[in-house]
Design an enzyme around this catalytic site. Structure first.
Site, mmCIF file in Angstrom:
data_model
loop_
_atom_site.group_PDB
_atom_site.id
_atom_site.type_symbol
_atom_site.label_atom_id
_atom_site.label_comp_id
_atom_site.label_asym_id
_atom_site.label_seq_id
_atom_site.Cartn_x
_atom_site.Cartn_y
_atom_site.Cartn_z
ATOM 1 C CD GLN A 11 -2.790 -1.033 2.534
ATOM 2 O OE1 GLN A 11 -3.890 -0.528 2.389
ATOM 3 N NE2 GLN A 11 -2.374 -1.484 3.691
ATOM 4 C CB THR A 62 2.463 -6.266 7.548
ATOM 5 O OG1 THR A 62 1.954 -6.742 6.291
ATOM 6 C CG2 THR A 62 3.543 -5.230 7.299
ATOM 7 C CB THR A 101 4.473 -0.680 13.680
ATOM 8 O OG1 THR A 101 3.201 -0.963 14.269
ATOM 9 C CG2 THR A 101 5.509 -1.591 14.337
ATOM 10 C CG ASP A 102 0.529 1.198 16.490
ATOM 11 O OD1 ASP A 102 0.708 0.871 15.304
ATOM 12 O OD2 ASP A 102 -0.408 0.734 17.178
ATOM 13 C CE1 TYR A 125 4.726 -5.691 11.358
ATOM 14 C CE2 TYR A 125 3.390 -4.616 13.036
ATOM 15 C CZ TYR A 125 4.053 -4.573 11.815
ATOM 16 O OH TYR A 125 4.031 -3.420 11.066
ATOM 17 C CD1 TRP A 150 -4.244 1.254 14.231
ATOM 18 C CD2 TRP A 150 -6.291 2.156 14.260
ATOM 19 N NE1 TRP A 150 -4.784 1.049 15.480
ATOM 20 C CE2 TRP A 150 -6.028 1.595 15.529
ATOM 21 C CE3 TRP A 150 -7.522 2.783 14.043
ATOM 22 C CZ2 TRP A 150 -6.949 1.635 16.574
ATOM 23 C CZ3 TRP A 150 -8.435 2.830 15.088
ATOM 24 C CH2 TRP A 150 -8.156 2.259 16.333
#
Length: 280
Positions: A11, A62, A101-102, A125, A150
């Site tokens: 993406q 992911t 990432t968070d 992850y 997100w």
């Protein structure tokens, strides 16, 4: 600038390539076929041959739940693959941008996570992305670590596409309401990433669209904007168990962006509206 972008089938990589082209930069896009990031020799060859001034590293493993069973594969891609790239960037003295990432945080409390907070991942992850961050910090001074959350974009799977698909066969859905975060549209994010790579304002940053919601609130807004008549029931994470533990608190402090002169991303509701116009 000549910039190598990894994970161009995903993406974000897809949108980063488009944004680079819009601005007259030369984007050299690679995915696993052109450059398997777990192959150190190949990484070295491709980055050197492409004669770039920077690498934007979007490629990652992911599949959060699958990662719990595929620990070695996940680590090989997210940690070792990132280290392979970082080493070459150091040798060539070029910039590296690592998309993180968070999930590197434990997701506890309600305070927004700041970029330099201690990292305590709660799933495989998150752990491997954290190890990737450590590799970047070990080898490089000229790095950007951008934590996102997100994510949705035109390419690939995401929560919005899942909800729309479910709305075709369900008139009622249960969605968790005790995980709070900010959706991130890859189109908007790509603009920011290119803004950043054009500078030397290195360090760790958080980048998501503005505003907060729960997954339940996100689902409600998706159906409202898409004109789908679906009843959404808020449920707790305990009622919706997943293999990998998910953070309850994915609030991210993004003030470092404006402090460094970068434009924050638009509100997530606005991003959703523009996204739905494209995919529907």
């Amino acid at each position: 600038m000549r910039i190598l972008v990894t994970g161009v089938k995903g993406q974000l990589g897809h949108d980063v390539m488009n944004e680079l082209a819009k601005r007259g930069h030369t984007g050299i896009g690679v995915d696993v076929e052109e450059m398997d990031i777990t192959d150190a020799k190949k990484v070295n060859e491709v980055i050197r041959a492409s004669e770039v001034e920077a690498v934007i590293h979007c490629a990652a493993y992911t599949a959060v739940d699958a990662a719990e069973d595929q620990v070695e594969l996940c680590r090989k891609i997210n940690a070792e693959g990132t280290e392979n790239i970082a080493k070459v960037c150091k040798e060539l003295d070029i910039k590296m941008m690592y998309i993180s990432t968070d999930y590197v945080f434990d997701g506890e409390g309600t305070r927004p996570w700041e970029p330099d907070d201690e990292r305590h991942p709660l799933n495989v992850y998150g752990l491997t992305k954290y190890e990737g961050e450590l590799a970047v910090e070990k080898y490089l001074d000229k790095f950007f670590t951008i934590r996102i959350a997100w994510v949705f974009g035109v390419n690939g799977k995401n929560f919005i596409k899942t909800m729309l698909k479910l709305s075709e066969t369900h008139d009622e859905l249960n969605v968790v309401d005790d995980q709070i975060g900010s959706p991130t549209y890859t189109y908007d994010l790509a603009v920011l990433l290119v803004d950043m790579i054009e500078t030397e304002k290195y360090g760790r940053y958080h980048a998501t669209n503005e505003g907060l919601c729960s997954w339940y609130e996100f689902a409600c807004e998706i159906f409202r904007q898409a004109g789908r008549d679906v009843k959404v029931n808020p449920v707790s994470s305990d009622e919706f168990p997943t293999k990998a533990k998910r953070p309850h608190n994915s609030r991210m402090d993004k003030s470092k962006l404006t402090e460094n002169g970068f434009t924050p991303l638009p509100a997530w509701q606005d991003a959703l509206k523009r996204y739905l116009e494209i995919i529907l």
